[in-house]
Design a protein around this motif. Structure first.
Motif, mmCIF file in Angstrom:
data_model
loop_
_atom_site.group_PDB
_atom_site.id
_atom_site.type_symbol
_atom_site.label_atom_id
_atom_site.label_comp_id
_atom_site.label_asym_id
_atom_site.label_seq_id
_atom_site.Cartn_x
_atom_site.Cartn_y
_atom_site.Cartn_z
ATOM 1 N N LYS A 185 0.843 -1.029 -0.069
ATOM 2 C CA LYS A 185 -0.070 -0.080 -0.119
ATOM 3 C C LYS A 185 0.818 1.167 0.061
ATOM 4 O O LYS A 185 0.436 2.160 -0.489
ATOM 5 N N GLU A 186 2.092 1.153 0.733
ATOM 6 C CA GLU A 186 2.965 2.327 0.600
ATOM 7 C C GLU A 186 3.453 2.678 -0.755
ATOM 8 O O GLU A 186 3.486 4.002 -1.004
ATOM 9 N N LEU A 187 3.597 1.923 -1.496
ATOM 10 C CA LEU A 187 3.935 1.822 -3.089
ATOM 11 C C LEU A 187 2.785 2.902 -3.607
ATOM 12 O O LEU A 187 3.207 3.643 -4.375
ATOM 13 N N ILE A 188 1.619 2.424 -3.508
ATOM 14 C CA ILE A 188 0.658 3.022 -4.030
ATOM 15 C C ILE A 188 0.345 4.376 -3.609
ATOM 16 O O ILE A 188 0.043 5.444 -4.441
ATOM 17 N N GLU A 189 0.452 4.612 -2.429
ATOM 18 C CA GLU A 189 0.434 6.028 -1.882
ATOM 19 C C GLU A 189 1.152 6.774 -2.273
ATOM 20 O O GLU A 189 1.096 7.874 -2.572
ATOM 21 N N SER A 190 2.474 6.306 -2.378
ATOM 22 C CA SER A 190 3.564 7.176 -2.773
ATOM 23 C C SER A 190 3.444 7.681 -4.143
ATOM 24 O O SER A 190 3.718 8.755 -4.706
ATOM 25 N N LYS A 201 -1.519 5.404 -12.865
ATOM 26 C CA LYS A 201 -1.321 4.298 -11.782
ATOM 27 C C LYS A 201 -1.378 2.956 -12.213
ATOM 28 O O LYS A 201 -0.597 2.128 -11.683
ATOM 29 N N LEU A 202 -2.501 2.509 -12.881
ATOM 30 C CA LEU A 202 -2.421 1.442 -13.361
ATOM 31 C C LEU A 202 -1.227 0.857 -14.346
ATOM 32 O O LEU A 202 -0.694 -0.151 -14.175
ATOM 33 N N LYS A 203 -0.702 1.769 -15.263
ATOM 34 C CA LYS A 203 0.329 1.608 -15.992
ATOM 35 C C LYS A 203 1.722 1.415 -15.482
ATOM 36 O O LYS A 203 2.589 0.427 -15.478
ATOM 37 N N ASN A 204 2.315 2.253 -14.475
ATOM 38 C CA ASN A 204 3.537 2.429 -13.875
ATOM 39 C C ASN A 204 3.611 1.756 -12.593
ATOM 40 O O ASN A 204 4.698 1.436 -11.942
ATOM 41 N N MET A 209 3.864 -4.409 -11.032
ATOM 42 C CA MET A 209 3.681 -5.370 -9.668
ATOM 43 C C MET A 209 2.894 -6.687 -9.856
ATOM 44 O O MET A 209 3.186 -7.535 -8.997
ATOM 45 N N VAL A 210 2.048 -6.580 -10.888
ATOM 46 C CA VAL A 210 1.427 -7.777 -10.945
ATOM 47 C C VAL A 210 1.766 -8.850 -12.130
ATOM 48 O O VAL A 210 1.330 -9.686 -12.669
ATOM 49 N N MET A 211 2.945 -8.544 -12.629
ATOM 50 C CA MET A 211 3.725 -9.104 -13.741
ATOM 51 C C MET A 211 3.711 -10.551 -13.601
ATOM 52 O O MET A 211 3.570 -11.443 -14.170
ATOM 53 N N PRO A 212 4.217 -10.900 -12.125
ATOM 54 C CA PRO A 212 4.102 -12.497 -11.696
ATOM 55 C C PRO A 212 2.973 -13.016 -12.084
ATOM 56 O O PRO A 212 2.899 -14.503 -12.598
ATOM 57 N N SER A 213 2.057 -12.422 -11.571
ATOM 58 C CA SER A 213 0.616 -13.136 -11.677
ATOM 59 C C SER A 213 0.076 -13.205 -13.329
ATOM 60 O O SER A 213 -0.194 -14.268 -13.794
ATOM 61 N N ILE A 214 0.571 -12.035 -13.940
ATOM 62 C CA ILE A 214 0.375 -12.258 -15.497
ATOM 63 C C ILE A 214 1.211 -13.382 -16.191
ATOM 64 O O ILE A 214 0.474 -14.139 -17.039
ATOM 65 N N THR A 215 2.316 -13.510 -15.744
ATOM 66 C CA THR A 215 3.155 -14.884 -16.089
ATOM 67 C C THR A 215 2.496 -15.855 -15.958
ATOM 68 O O THR A 215 2.472 -16.890 -16.814
ATOM 69 N N VAL A 216 2.011 -16.268 -14.777
ATOM 70 C CA VAL A 216 1.168 -17.594 -14.405
ATOM 71 C C VAL A 216 -0.072 -17.675 -15.272
ATOM 72 O O VAL A 216 -0.344 -18.518 -15.599
#
Length: 293
Positions: A185-190, A201-204, A209-216
């Motif tokens: 959450k700290e990353l999103i808040e920053s 926010k979605l793109k950057n 951060m969700v790329m591991p899930s995208i890979t799977v």
């Protein structure tokens, strides 16, 4: 002392993982090796005798135009299902990870189609396409719905895509939700403090951060789409005029309907090699796009 620990670990493995290992080796590995062996023989799947024929079956597989037509159709199917499934699954996960009311209900509702077997799912949607939508179109006088979607090759193909995406999107959604919930959450808040809003926010932030899930998810979708058999069998049976016969159904028909078992094994092994290559390439490029905290 070290010997006792090693013996203890081996005994623990035998007790807890031994049965699963034996089942895997006997059912999966042994069958795979036997399949490769039979691809070099002239066995028809019934006879007790077989003769070694070398690469003859592989030459037959390479010259089988119907097989390669099925493979071309399968590639097209994989392309569209991977894109649509992951796009819809990601969108659902993005919405349902916002803490809205009824989140648990919607998560369960979208995931539930994955719990239905492919044969049952295909039969249900076959009734919907052949009876439900046709009756609906006739009553409301909607011309394009007055005939079954499964009656023409192009429409039947898209029917397969629709049902596959409908079945798999909820499953992939759960994986994407898990990935999004693990974003600090700290990353999103920053990012928000620095002015990242909406698409930025979605793109950057979220996507990297969700790329591991995208890979799977992409890996699983590719694998499931390539191996689609039960849905193909129940929904279209490869019709009309074999226009929707994908590779897995083609190999089955070659082996058990035409009784060309050895050639079918050769085609299955070639198909395995192609799937392995495609998935390794996908994982390689997906891993390169992942970021580390």
């Amino acid at each position: 002392m070290k010997l006792k620990k090693s013996v203890k670990k081996v005994l623990e493995y035998i007790v807890f993982a031994g049965p699963t290992t034996i089942a895997f080796l006997s059912v999966t590995v042994a069958s795979f090796i036997y399949g490769i062996y039979f691809s070099f023989t002239n066995w028809n799947g019934i006879s007790g005798n077989s003769m070694f024929v070398g690469f003859k079956n592989y030459f037959s597989a390479f010259s089988d135009k119907i097989f390669w037509n099925s493979f071309s159709l399968t590639l097209r199917f994989v392309f569209f299902t991977v894109i649509f499934t992951n796009f819809i699954a990601f969108a659902l996960a993005f919405v349902l990870s916002k803490g809205m009311k009824g989140t648990n209900f919607f998560r369960a509702a979208f995931f539930s189609p994955n719990l239905v077997g492919g044969i049952i799912l295909g039969l249900i949607w076959k009734f919907v396409f052949n009876e439900g939508l046709v009756s609906f179109g006739e009553k409301l006088n909607i011309p394009f719905l007055t005939s079954s979607i499964l009656s023409t090759p192009e429409k039947a193909f898209w029917a397969l895509v629709i049902v596959f995406v409908w079945q798999m999107s909820g499953y992939m959604m759960v994986i994407y939700i898990a990935g999004m919930m693990n974003i600090p959450k700290e990353l999103i808040e920053s990012g928000e403090i620095d002015g990242a809003q909406g698409f930025a926010k979605l793109k950057n932030i979220i996507l990297p951060m969700v790329m591991p899930s995208i890979t799977v998810c992409v890996f699983l979708t590719i694998q499931r789409a390539f191996m689609a058999y039960d849905l193909n069998l129940a929904l279209t049976q490869g019709g009309p005029f074999n226009a929707t016969e994908m590779v897995t159904l083609r190999i089955y028909n070659k082996a058990f309907v035409s009784e060309h078992y050895a050639v079918a094994q050769a085609e299955a092994f070639l198909f395995f090699l192609i799937i392995a290559f495609v998935t390794m390439v996908q994982i390689y490029f997906s891993k390169k796009a992942e970021v580390e905290l």
